[in-house]
Design an enzyme around this catalytic site. Sequence first.
Site, PDB file in Angstrom:
ATOM      1  N   LYS A  77      11.426  42.709 -38.429  1.00 29.80           N
ATOM      2  CA  LYS A  77      11.233  43.436 -39.549  1.00 29.80           C
ATOM      3  C   LYS A  77       9.922  43.868 -39.625  1.00 29.80           C
ATOM      4  O   LYS A  77       9.339  45.049 -40.092  1.00 29.80           O
ATOM      5  CB  LYS A  77      12.217  43.058 -40.829  1.00 29.80           C
ATOM      6  CG  LYS A  77      13.584  42.825 -40.600  1.00 29.80           C
ATOM      7  CD  LYS A  77      14.388  42.523 -42.200  1.00 29.80           C
ATOM      8  CE  LYS A  77      13.896  41.309 -42.497  1.00 29.80           C
ATOM      9  NZ  LYS A  77      14.237  40.311 -41.484  1.00 29.80           N
ATOM     10  N   THR A  78       9.137  42.664 -39.817  1.00 30.53           N
ATOM     11  CA  THR A  78       7.644  42.967 -40.125  1.00 30.53           C
ATOM     12  C   THR A  78       6.952  43.747 -38.889  1.00 30.53           C
ATOM     13  O   THR A  78       6.480  44.672 -39.133  1.00 30.53           O
ATOM     14  CB  THR A  78       6.762  41.408 -40.100  1.00 30.53           C
ATOM     15  OG1 THR A  78       7.644  40.740 -41.004  1.00 30.53           O
ATOM     16  CG2 THR A  78       5.570  41.794 -40.608  1.00 30.53           C
ATOM     17  N   ASP A 122       8.201  42.634 -48.035  1.00 36.60           N
ATOM     18  CA  ASP A 122       9.182  41.689 -47.497  1.00 36.60           C
ATOM     19  C   ASP A 122      10.032  41.052 -48.785  1.00 36.60           C
ATOM     20  O   ASP A 122       9.373  41.022 -49.866  1.00 36.60           O
ATOM     21  CB  ASP A 122       8.390  40.552 -46.891  1.00 36.60           C
ATOM     22  CG  ASP A 122       9.167  40.130 -45.724  1.00 36.60           C
ATOM     23  OD1 ASP A 122      10.415  40.461 -45.872  1.00 36.60           O
ATOM     24  OD2 ASP A 122       8.863  38.904 -45.259  1.00 36.60           O
ATOM     25  N   THR A 171      17.080  40.212 -46.519  1.00 34.29           N
ATOM     26  CA  THR A 171      18.131  39.463 -45.494  1.00 34.29           C
ATOM     27  C   THR A 171      19.332  40.271 -45.640  1.00 34.29           C
ATOM     28  O   THR A 171      20.139  40.430 -44.801  1.00 34.29           O
ATOM     29  CB  THR A 171      18.299  38.320 -45.898  1.00 34.29           C
ATOM     30  OG1 THR A 171      18.156  38.048 -47.287  1.00 34.29           O
ATOM     31  CG2 THR A 171      16.923  37.356 -45.448  1.00 34.29           C
ATOM     32  N   ARG A 230      12.064  35.393 -32.839  1.00 30.76           N
ATOM     33  CA  ARG A 230      11.149  34.477 -33.407  1.00 30.76           C
ATOM     34  C   ARG A 230      11.449  33.280 -32.623  1.00 30.76           C
ATOM     35  O   ARG A 230      10.415  32.394 -32.187  1.00 30.76           O
ATOM     36  CB  ARG A 230      11.240  34.209 -34.844  1.00 30.76           C
ATOM     37  CG  ARG A 230      10.251  33.067 -35.198  1.00 30.76           C
ATOM     38  CD  ARG A 230      10.394  33.196 -36.901  1.00 30.76           C
ATOM     39  NE  ARG A 230       9.357  34.367 -37.105  1.00 30.76           N
ATOM     40  CZ  ARG A 230       9.728  35.113 -38.260  1.00 30.76           C
ATOM     41  NH1 ARG A 230      10.517  34.808 -38.909  1.00 30.76           N
ATOM     42  NH2 ARG A 230       8.499  36.034 -38.476  1.00 30.76           N
TER      43      ARG A 230
HETATM   44  P1  ADP Z   1      11.062  39.064 -39.508  1.00 30.32           P
HETATM   45  O1  ADP Z   1       9.861  40.272 -40.264  1.00 30.32           O
HETATM   46  O2  ADP Z   1      12.319  39.975 -39.557  1.00 30.32           O
HETATM   47  O3  ADP Z   1      10.985  37.999 -39.921  1.00 30.32           O
HETATM   48  P2  ADP Z   1       9.110  39.673 -37.213  1.00 30.32           P
HETATM   49  O4  ADP Z   1       8.964  40.793 -37.357  1.00 30.32           O
HETATM   50  O5  ADP Z   1       8.025  38.570 -37.816  1.00 30.32           O
HETATM   51  O6  ADP Z   1      10.357  39.215 -38.027  1.00 30.32           O
HETATM   52  O7  ADP Z   1       9.379  39.004 -35.638  1.00 30.32           O
HETATM   53  C1  ADP Z   1       9.281  37.548 -35.362  1.00 30.32           C
HETATM   54  C2  ADP Z   1       8.676  37.659 -33.896  1.00 30.32           C
HETATM   55  O8  ADP Z   1       9.593  37.985 -33.016  1.00 30.32           O
HETATM   56  C3  ADP Z   1       7.295  38.532 -33.738  1.00 30.32           C
HETATM   57  O9  ADP Z   1       6.316  37.705 -33.296  1.00 30.32           O
HETATM   58  C4  ADP Z   1       7.756  39.365 -32.762  1.00 30.32           C
HETATM   59  O10 ADP Z   1       6.795  39.101 -31.429  1.00 30.32           O
HETATM   60  C5  ADP Z   1       9.083  38.974 -32.222  1.00 30.32           C
HETATM   61  N1  ADP Z   1      10.015  40.140 -32.119  1.00 30.32           N
HETATM   62  C6  ADP Z   1      10.637  40.611 -33.076  1.00 30.32           C
HETATM   63  N2  ADP Z   1      11.327  41.520 -32.660  1.00 30.32           N
HETATM   64  C7  ADP Z   1      11.093  41.725 -31.432  1.00 30.32           C
HETATM   65  C8  ADP Z   1      11.359  42.834 -30.441  1.00 30.32           C
HETATM   66  N3  ADP Z   1      12.430  43.750 -30.862  1.00 30.32           N
HETATM   67  N4  ADP Z   1      10.827  43.055 -29.419  1.00 30.32           N
HETATM   68  C9  ADP Z   1       9.917  41.793 -29.019  1.00 30.32           C
HETATM   69  N5  ADP Z   1       9.621  40.836 -29.684  1.00 30.32           N
HETATM   70  C10 ADP Z   1      10.188  40.773 -30.922  1.00 30.32           C
END
Ligand code: ADP
Length: 357
Positions: A77-78, A122, A171, A230
Site C-alpha cells: 500500500k505504501t 496509513d 487493513t 514484505r
Molecule cells: P504496506 O504499506 O502495505 O504495509 P509496503 O508498500 O510497505 O506495504 O511494502 C512492503 C515491501 O514489500 C516494500 O519494501 C516493497 O519493496 C515490497 N513490495 C510490496 N508490494 C510489492 C510488489 N507488488 N512488487 C514488488 N515489491 C513489493
Amino acid sequence: MNWDDTTDTDATGERLVGSVADREDQAVEAALRPKDLGEFIGQEKVREQLDLVLRAARARGATADHVLLSGAPGLGKTTLSMIIAAEMEAPIRITSGPAIQHAGDLAAILSSLQEGEVLFLDEIHRMSRPAEEMLYMAMEDFRVDVIVGKGPGATAIPLELPPFTLVGATTRAGLLPPPLRDRFGFTAHMEFYEPAELERVVHRSASLLDVEIDPAGAAEIAGRSRGTPRIANRLLRRVRDYAQVKADGVITKDIAAAALAVYEVDARGLDRLDRAVLEALLKLFGGGPVGLSTLSVAVGEERETVEEVAEPFLVREGLLARTPRGRVATPAAWAHLGLTPPRSQGPGNGQGDLFGA
Ligand code: ADP
C-alpha cells in the site's frame, strides 16, 4: 509476569514471518520498492484500474482522485502511494491515523500541502473522530474550518486548500465509516500474492541486493512467505546471510530450505508459534474442538497471542477452523504435521470435547 511478557514479544514483535514492518525492514525497504506501475508485481486488476485513473487525470491536467487502498500489512500500500505520486510527478507526504490525534494536527498538515501533492494516510481507520470530520470537507471541497478559541466565543475560520490527492490505507475497508469511504473516487482491495508472483518479487529483490539465486531457491522462499512481499524480502535477507556464511553465497533450493529451518519457518511459512498451536491442537486434544483458553494454556501463550497472531494465518491456510464449539483442526493440519488422525474419529470429533469450548 515478566517472562510471560518476553514470550509475548518474541511471538509478536520480533517475528520473522510477521507482516508489519520492523526496524530493519524500514531501513532497507526503500531500496526494494518498485518505483513505477510497470515495476509493481502482481495485483493486475488494481494496477490496470489505477493506471487508467492516473492517465486520465494526467490527460486532463488535473489532480488524481482520492484513492483508498485496503489489504493486510506488507502487500504494497505504501509502495503504491509512492508510485501514484511518482506517476503524477507530485511530491508526497506520509503520515498515519494514529499520528493525528487532534483535528488541529490534520489542519496543520493539510494547510501546508502543495498543489497536487499526494497525502498518504496509513491506518486511516485509526484517526480521531474530529479529524475524520475535518477530512470529509477537505476531501470534498478542498477546504477546512479551523476553530479558533473555545466555548461560546469559538469561531470557525474557513481555510482554502490547494487540490491534493488523498491516498488512504487500511487493513479493512469495512472499518471505515461509510461517509468517509464514499469520498474516495477509487477504492482498491489488495489480495495476498500468488507464489509465482512472490517468486518474481524475490528475483527482483535479489538482483537489487546483488545476490545470486536460482529459480528453485526463489520458489522455496516464495512458498514460505505467506502471500506477502514484505515477508518474502525479509526471508530473502536471512537466507542471503546463511548462504554467505555457510556456502558460496548462491541461493539454491537446499540453501533456502536449510536457512529457513534454522529460523524455524517451515515449508508452508508456519513459524514456531503457529506449529506449537497446531501441535497442541492435534496431539493434546485429538484435533479438537477445544476452547481458545485451554489451547492457549497448553501452548503457554496469552489468549490474544494465539487468537490474533497465530490463528488468522492458520485459518487462511485452511489448517484450523473456529467453530462455536471451539477450535478444530482440518485434515490438512494432520497432513502438514505428518500425523494420522486417531481412528474412529474424524477430525473435529472426539476427546477434545472433554475440554469444551
Ligand atoms: P504496506 O504499506 O502495505 O504495509 P509496503 O508498500 O510497505 O506495504 O511494502 C512492503 C515491501 O514489500 C516494500 O519494501 C516493497 O519493496 C515490497 N513490495 C510490496 N508490494 C510489492 C510488489 N507488488 N512488487 C514488488 N515489491 C513489493
